[in-house]
Design a protein around this motif. Structure first.
Motif, mmCIF file in Angstrom:
data_model
loop_
_atom_site.group_PDB
_atom_site.id
_atom_site.type_symbol
_atom_site.label_atom_id
_atom_site.label_comp_id
_atom_site.label_asym_id
_atom_site.label_seq_id
_atom_site.Cartn_x
_atom_site.Cartn_y
_atom_site.Cartn_z
ATOM 1 N N PHE A 45 4.381 48.200 110.948
ATOM 2 C CA PHE A 45 3.273 47.652 110.165
ATOM 3 C C PHE A 45 3.432 46.147 109.965
ATOM 4 C CE2 PHE A 45 1.448 46.383 106.068
ATOM 5 C CZ PHE A 45 0.135 46.733 106.272
ATOM 6 N N ASP A 46 4.593 45.718 109.500
ATOM 7 C CA ASP A 46 4.777 44.293 109.228
ATOM 8 C C ASP A 46 4.701 43.474 110.514
ATOM 9 O OD1 ASP A 46 5.046 44.856 106.563
ATOM 10 O OD2 ASP A 46 7.238 44.717 106.541
ATOM 11 N N GLY A 47 5.235 44.007 111.604
ATOM 12 C CA GLY A 47 5.179 43.282 112.860
ATOM 13 C C GLY A 47 3.760 43.061 113.340
ATOM 14 N N ILE A 48 2.968 44.136 113.348
ATOM 15 C CA ILE A 48 1.579 44.040 113.805
ATOM 16 C C ILE A 48 0.751 43.172 112.864
ATOM 17 C CG2 ILE A 48 -0.565 45.347 114.123
ATOM 18 C CD1 ILE A 48 1.149 47.613 115.255
ATOM 19 N N MET A 49 0.889 43.420 111.557
ATOM 20 C CA MET A 49 0.086 42.658 110.604
ATOM 21 C C MET A 49 0.472 41.189 110.589
ATOM 22 S SD MET A 49 -2.223 44.629 109.579
ATOM 23 C CE MET A 49 -2.921 43.390 108.481
ATOM 24 N N ASN A 50 1.746 40.875 110.757
ATOM 25 C CA ASN A 50 2.133 39.471 110.796
ATOM 26 C C ASN A 50 1.502 38.759 111.987
ATOM 27 O OD1 ASN A 50 3.613 39.863 108.513
ATOM 28 N ND2 ASN A 50 5.607 39.403 109.419
ATOM 29 N N ASP A 51 1.391 39.458 113.116
ATOM 30 C CA ASP A 51 0.697 38.870 114.261
ATOM 31 C C ASP A 51 -0.778 38.636 113.949
ATOM 32 O OD1 ASP A 51 2.931 38.706 115.880
ATOM 33 O OD2 ASP A 51 2.576 40.625 116.870
ATOM 34 N N PHE A 52 -1.406 39.599 113.298
ATOM 35 C CA PHE A 52 -2.800 39.429 112.887
ATOM 36 C C PHE A 52 -2.930 38.285 111.871
ATOM 37 C CE2 PHE A 52 -4.064 43.958 114.113
ATOM 38 C CZ PHE A 52 -4.963 43.539 115.081
ATOM 39 N N TYR A 53 -2.004 38.233 110.919
ATOM 40 C CA TYR A 53 -2.059 37.178 109.902
ATOM 41 C C TYR A 53 -2.023 35.789 110.549
ATOM 42 C CZ TYR A 53 -0.897 40.805 106.427
ATOM 43 O OH TYR A 53 -0.887 41.929 105.627
ATOM 44 N N ARG A 54 -1.266 35.659 111.625
ATOM 45 C CA ARG A 54 -1.174 34.353 112.282
ATOM 46 C C ARG A 54 -2.538 33.913 112.806
ATOM 47 N NH1 ARG A 54 3.976 32.470 113.052
ATOM 48 N NH2 ARG A 54 5.619 33.976 112.592
ATOM 49 N N THR A 55 -3.329 34.864 113.265
ATOM 50 C CA THR A 55 -4.694 34.535 113.685
ATOM 51 C C THR A 55 -5.514 34.037 112.501
ATOM 52 O OG1 THR A 55 -4.652 36.159 115.483
ATOM 53 C CG2 THR A 55 -6.815 35.473 114.696
ATOM 54 N N ALA A 56 -5.314 34.679 111.358
ATOM 55 C CA ALA A 56 -6.082 34.319 110.166
ATOM 56 C C ALA A 56 -5.670 32.958 109.615
ATOM 57 C CB ALA A 56 -5.896 35.396 109.087
ATOM 58 N N VAL A 57 -4.372 32.699 109.557
ATOM 59 C CA VAL A 57 -3.914 31.470 108.888
ATOM 60 C C VAL A 57 -4.125 30.224 109.734
ATOM 61 C CG1 VAL A 57 -2.194 32.788 107.590
ATOM 62 C CG2 VAL A 57 -1.495 31.586 109.668
ATOM 63 N N ASP A 58 -4.461 30.386 111.001
ATOM 64 C CA ASP A 58 -4.721 29.225 111.854
ATOM 65 C C ASP A 58 -5.803 28.319 111.278
ATOM 66 O OD1 ASP A 58 -2.805 29.624 113.745
ATOM 67 O OD2 ASP A 58 -4.134 30.561 115.232
ATOM 68 N N GLU A 59 -6.697 28.906 110.476
ATOM 69 C CA GLU A 59 -7.816 28.126 109.949
ATOM 70 C C GLU A 59 -7.552 27.605 108.542
ATOM 71 O OE1 GLU A 59 -11.352 30.445 110.336
ATOM 72 O OE2 GLU A 59 -11.243 30.513 112.520
ATOM 73 N N LEU A 60 -6.356 27.826 108.020
ATOM 74 C CA LEU A 60 -6.034 27.344 106.680
ATOM 75 C C LEU A 60 -5.813 25.837 106.681
ATOM 76 C CD1 LEU A 60 -3.463 30.010 105.389
ATOM 77 C CD2 LEU A 60 -5.849 29.750 104.684
#
Length: 210
Positions: free
Chosen positions: A103-118
């Motif tokens: 879970f943490d591995g997959i979600m952390n990869d997804f989070y990286r997509t999200a935080v790119d726009e921060l």
């Protein structure tokens, strides 16, 4: 999920998603610490849990500086996390460790997509948290040793991992494409092959087939 109208700026909403992930990691590792047989596992997991909660607090403070309430924003994501938790209840300590690993591995990869726009300093804070591999390293080393010593455990965790990845990919995509975050759905969809490939690499590192 509740009404998906974008109630907060993208920065605050995205950081709240990351904060909720840290809160769930804290809860899971704290539980694993209490059920661990060996004292060194108890101590390590307790320390890792405290790190996740510290991350939650730091993210919450930054969200407050953006004029938003972290707890209120986290409530928006809670239903999806709750459904995932109910559909992936581990039967024992090893399955719980594997759940966190997948879970943490997959979600952390997804989070990286999200935080790119921060914007800064939120971006640097998010990346610092995502780049911290201490929890992943512990779980990988712990599971690798146990899997190598027990072929039945290896087979069981491989099957469990396949269920986890299917559930997590679906829920993760739903979270990131929620209009609440304002992330372009095409970017999320385009990231899935890389997310899946990274998961396969992590499973291979355990000596398991994804």
């Amino acid at each position: 999920m509740p009404d998906s109208a974008p109630l907060a700026g993208n920065n605050a909403a995205t950081l709240a998603l990351l904060a909720f992930g840290e809160l769930t990691a804290f809860e899971r590792m704290a539980t694993n610490a209490t059920t661990a047989v060996h004292m060194d596992d108890k101590v390590t997991l307790a320390r890792l849990a405290s790190l996740s909660f510290a991350n939650f607090e730091e993210l919450s403070q930054h969200i407050s500086r953006l004029g938003q309430d972290a707890v209120e924003l986290c409530q928006h994501f809670e239903p999806t996390f709750t459904v995932l938790a109910e559909r992936t209840r581990p039967r024992d300590w090893h399955e719980s460790l594997m759940k966190g690993f997948v879970f943490d591995g997959i979600m952390n990869d997804f989070y990286r997509t999200a935080v790119d726009e921060l914007s800064e300093p939120g971006y640097s804070l998010a990346i610092t948290i995502l780049d911290d591999t201490r929890a992943t390293d512990y779980v990988r080393n712990r599971l690798t040793a146990d899997v190598a010593a027990d072929t039945q455990l290896a087979s069981r965790l491989a099957l469990w991992g396949r269920k986890l990845v299917a559930e997590t990919l679906g829920r993760g995509r739903n979270l990131l494409t929620d209009p609440f975050l304002g992330i372009d759905e095409e970017r999320v969809v385009a990231s899935i092959p890389a997310v899946t490939a990274n998961h396969s690499k992590r499973m291979s590192a355990l000596g398991l087939v994804a």
